[in-house]
Design an enzyme around this catalytic site. Structure first.
Site: not given
Ligand code: NAD
Ligand code: TYD
Length: 334
Positions: A11, A32, A123-125, A147, A151, A204
């Site tokens: 993403f 990837d 991530t902020d998590e 997770y 991280k 949730y």
């Molecule tokens: P995503 O799950 O959409 O994409 C992850 C990608 O990594 C996928 O294309 C997957 O095929 C690839 N991948 C997984 N394991 C792999 C491996 N071992 N080798 C090579 N490729 C691999 O995730 P995203 O939401 O795009 O997140 C991307 C990054 O941003 C992550 O590091 C995540 O921790 C960080 N992040 C995400 C969020 C969020 O809200 N989605 C917020 C803050 C930080």
């Molecule tokens: P999520 O998108 O899984 O991100 P993160 O856990 O990394 O913050 O969830 C965002 C928020 O939404 C989190 O508080 C959990 C809640 N949630 C639901 O309430 N129902 C759902 O089906 C999902 C996937 C998340």
């Protein structure tokens, strides 16, 4: 710049790759593994561009990483590759440990060998939950889920490569992202697609958990900014402009899709569920970055994108995701 973008078929990685090629004229090689979340479709508008190259491989595979560096001759590695869903980390933590710990280590070794700049996307998590106030870069690490714990471990390893080997390493920590191309296991696309299909909307617990939303285009820009302007060895938070309770987000999606509030269903809470995230981006703002997309506008655009791009999500909703949904929610999608 020439960049190796690991996890660039996901993403945010695909959003970043698109931004760097189209807006910065960079040469981008994506490495990837194409897990369930990684899709070449996310890069559909880059595949024919001479500035772009895709290689399938895992970051924990030394040979795949070496081949990608050989092919792309990058000046920097940006690592998005990760397992990213908290619920999956609770059910099956295995891949989280190997990708985040071993994978990050293999990339750091490659960056050290070739003397490349290295940016870890985080991530902020890793800071855990905050009841009041906001996290800064000085806040202690207190991750709650497999997770976020893995991280956090990866971030510490990255910092050790700066301190020990002088690697030009940076970390950028983002808050919750949303926007086009997000896999529908995450809150916002899950709720949009369920709302559009007349399925129930599984909130949730009480739904009063708060997330700090950032549009993926803003987070991608933050990462580019840190790569270009950040000081080696430092970390930068990139938080979105708005905080919202989950229930408020779901209600807005109901309104934007024309669904019914009766579809909202409160289900069993996630174990170890963080109540609130909030991230201060003052340090990165001082460096000249700020988020552009307010949540209200970004959510409206995101709903419109999912409405208009069923080619993208139809194969997902009929594939692995269906089985995952049944396991996770104990019911089938329509
Ligand atoms: P995503 O799950 O959409 O994409 C992850 C990608 O990594 C996928 O294309 C997957 O095929 C690839 N991948 C997984 N394991 C792999 C491996 N071992 N080798 C090579 N490729 C691999 O995730 P995203 O939401 O795009 O997140 C991307 C990054 O941003 C992550 O590091 C995540 O921790 C960080 N992040 C995400 C969020 C969020 O809200 N989605 C917020 C803050 C930080
Ligand atoms: P999520 O998108 O899984 O991100 P993160 O856990 O990394 O913050 O969830 C965002 C928020 O939404 C989190 O508080 C959990 C809640 N949630 C639901 O309430 N129902 C759902 O089906 C999902 C996937 C998340």
């Amino acid at each position: 710049m020439r960049l190796l973008v690991c996890g660039g078929a996901g993403f945010i990685g695909s959003t970043f790759a698109r931004q760097r090629v189209h807006e910065h004229d960079d040469e981008v090689t994506v490495l990837d593994k194409l897990t369930y979340a990684g899709r070449e479709e996310n890069l559909h508008d880059l595949v024919d561009d001479a500035r772009f190259r895709f290689i399938r491989g895992a970051i924990e595979d030394r040979e795949a990483v070496a081949a990608a560096i050989e092919a792309g001759a990058p000046e920097a590695i940006v690592n998005f590759a990760a397992e990213t869903h908290v619920d999956r980390s609770i059910a099956e933590p295995d891949a989280f440990v190997s990708t985040h710990a071993l994978g990050t280590y293999v990339l750091l070794e490659a960056a050290r060998e070739h003397q490349l700049r290295y940016l870890q996307v985080s991530t902020d998590e890793v800071y855990g939950s905050i009841a009041e106030g906001t996290f800064t870069e000085e806040s202690p690490l207190a991750p709650s889920s497999p997770y976020s714990a893995t991280k956090a471990g990866a971030d510490l390893l990255v910092q050790s490569y700066f301190h020990t080997y002088g690697l030009s390493a940076l970390i950028c920590r983002g808050s919750n992202n949303y926007g086009p191309y997000q896999y529908p296991e995450k809150l916002i696309p899950l709720m949009i697609l369920n709302a559009l299909h007349g399925d129930s909307l599984p909130v949730y617990g009480d739904g009063m958990q708060v997330r700090n939303w950032i549009h993926a285009s803003d987070f991608a820009a933050a990462i580019g900014h840190v790569l270009e302007q950040g000081n080696a060895g430092e970390l930068y938070n990139a938080g979105g402009p708005d905080e919202e309770a989950n229930l408020t987000v779901v209600r807005r999606i109901v309104a934007l899709t024309g669904a019914s509030e009766s579809q909202i269903e409160h289900v069993t809470d996630r174990p170890g569920h963080d109540r609130r995230y909030s991230l201060s981006s003052q340090k990165l703002r001082a460096l000249g970055w700020s988020p552009r997309v307010r949540f209200e506008e970004g959510l409206e655009r995101t709903v419109a994108w999912y409405r208009e791009n069923s080619w993208w999500w139809e194969p997902i909703r009929s594939g692995e995701y269906r089985a995952y949904y049944e396991r996770q929610y104990g019911r089938s999608l329509s």
